[in-house]
Design an enzyme around this catalytic site. Structure first.
Site, PDB file in Angstrom:
ATOM      1  CG  ASP A  16      78.919  78.020  13.322  1.00 52.74           C
ATOM      2  OD1 ASP A  16      79.783  77.296  13.836  1.00 52.74           O
ATOM      3  OD2 ASP A  16      78.640  77.978  12.120  1.00 52.74           O
ATOM      4  CB  CYS A 241      87.577  75.624   9.041  1.00 55.07           C
ATOM      5  SG  CYS A 241      87.630  74.048   8.186  1.00 55.07           S
ATOM      6  CG  ASN A 250      80.067  80.949  10.627  1.00 54.81           C
ATOM      7  OD1 ASN A 250      80.991  80.421  11.234  1.00 54.81           O
ATOM      8  ND2 ASN A 250      78.831  80.503  10.675  1.00 54.81           N
TER       9      ASN A 250
END
Lengths: 308, 308
Positions: A16, A241, A250
């Site tokens: 991620d 984002c 994160n």
């Protein structure tokens, strides 16, 4: 204040975290970072994904990366993301023993992300679970946008309830509830997790927060107060984002571990090595990270009294 | 999860926030920012200090600033910092009706900061309180380094206890416990505040956190869970840590208000105007602020679904 004695951290920086970075890391760079995280005693790492590199070039060569990692460290530490059955098959061919299937509670977000309805993804999850059971491979599932969707707003609690009910019927290894774009608040986290832990005492729930609106660590705290002891975090707070350029990603692994240790909650992780590895990551990427502890040092660091 | 229905916010950007900024704001710039914060319905503002400008040039012209502010808005909204009796006298001459005396629980930190022992500052506090009572002016007190000192480390709880006992004997208006360099953790905050609120049910406690190590909002959450309903915050997260250049400063007003509102806790503050004012502050200072909500927008903001 009801807090656990220990917590399990799953670092997702190599999945991620890297997904929105401009710089594409080499297999060697990823291999070295993973090795250093393992040396710092991170118990679990989510690395790469078996998604077509056309869609996520940052995740290319995941198979090649795992060949080296599995040879050196065995398969106990590693999770990889699979978008579909084909990805699961490829991951298993490469020797992975724990997979994570991600889909979104928001139908709009899921259609955008994987071009399927949530319902179609749930069917897919069951097919992958069957495949994993046959091959004795663990399958986790992550439910994105559980705490809010950038397109739909809040997702109705009964929708989350029915999705959780459906996935638990297949007995997944871990159920992750993900706050994909940082919309969760601590009260929401506390009440949902209280409810789910009561309803599903045998399911291992894991929480995945983004710090987009600064509430990441508060949500970790609220999750622990509700009884959750497993969290996704990302070294250096890496991750982003897509809807808010420049926003925080994160929740940061070293910031979370630092908060836990400062409260006497065990993680088994060597925080100093973690901070050193975060400094290396910053140097590799060539930009500042949103990690607080990397900039400020640990809470118990004493400074010399100025003499002048 | 025990949370209050409403919380009082005291913005300290125009005092603590500006103290480490390179750019020195003009009286007009400060006046405009204060006015916009009042328009956003911030209930309380700590502005400037009656410290000699030789020591803190950023706080120069505090008297001149208050002449305009008090004429337009009256004295209900404003608190100012006073370092000693002389500062208190000057503040009262300028028409201030609420003062805040700051000293440090850490003897080493207090000696560094105001060249007095903690004991000497406690004596001074009593003298200022007597003066304020005579002039019917409210006196608050802030106990810096309550949750840790950069030189001494943790401050013994019985030392905090005896300092709080001593200051409460003079019946201050508000007792602020300050985490001056961001060393507090949520568990520590929860247990100390639980204890103090039980011991001193008639004292109004206020908490002042820095986000130096990313735990600021978690500490606000823990404070509320213990029963605290009053917090210092700083617009844009302005403020710094002299020991960690580049580290995050005070907890950010709009991030705290945003978290509170997202949990249904009332502040009476117009968050949109607050975010706009933070954007202006960023433009005046000419650098990015550590505010999350300024970058990412509010949690309930919906984005259009991409069409391609």
């Amino acid at each position: 204040m009801n807090l656990p004695g220990s917590v399990t951290i799953n670092d997702v920086m190599l999945r991620d975290g890297l997904q929105l970075e401009d710089k594409i890391l080499t297999v060697d760079e990823k291999y070295d970072l993973a090795g250093r995280l393992i040396e710092a005693d991170i118990p679990s790492l989510e690395i790469g994904s078996f998604v077509h590199p056309k869609f996520v070039p940052q995740m290319a060569n995941t198979g090649e990366l795992f060949e080296s990692l599995l040879e050196k460290y065995g398969s106990n530490n590693f999770i990889t993301l699979v978008p579909n059955l084909k990805g699961a098959q490829r991951a298993v061919e490469h020797g992975l023993a724990q997979l994570n299937f991600v889909f979104s509670a928001s139908n709009t977000h899921n259609l955008q992300n994987v071009r399927q309805t949530t319902e179609e993804s749930l069917d897919q999850f069951e097919a992958i679970k069957e495949f994993c059971d046959e091959h004795r491979v663990k399958l986790d599932v992550s439910i994105a946008t559980t705490f809010g969707c950038p397109f739909e707003g809040q997702i109705a609690e009964n929708r989350i309830q029915s999705i959780v009910k459906r996935v638990t019927e297949s007995e997944p290894n871990i159920v992750t509830l993900a706050d994909t774009t940082g919309m969760a608040n601590p009260k929401q986290v506390y009440y949902l997790m209280n409810l789910l832990l009561e309803q599903y005492p045998d399911i291992r729930f894991n929480l995945h927060f983004h710090n987009t609106r600064g509430m990441g660590l508060s949500n970790v705290l609220a999750g622990m107060e509700a009884g959750v002891t497993s969290f996704d975090t990302s070294l250096g707070g890496l991750g982003g984002c897509p809807f808010a350029p420049g926003a925080t990603g994160n929740v940061c692994t070293e910031d979370v571990v630092h908060m836990l240790h400062s409260m006497g909650i065990k993680t088994g992780i060597n925080l100093d090595e973690l901070i050193d590895t975060s400094a290396s990551l910053r140097d590799i990427l060539g930009h500042e990270l949103s990690s607080s502890v990397l900039k400020a040092g640990k809470y118990d660091r004493k400074y010399p009294v100025p003499t002048k």
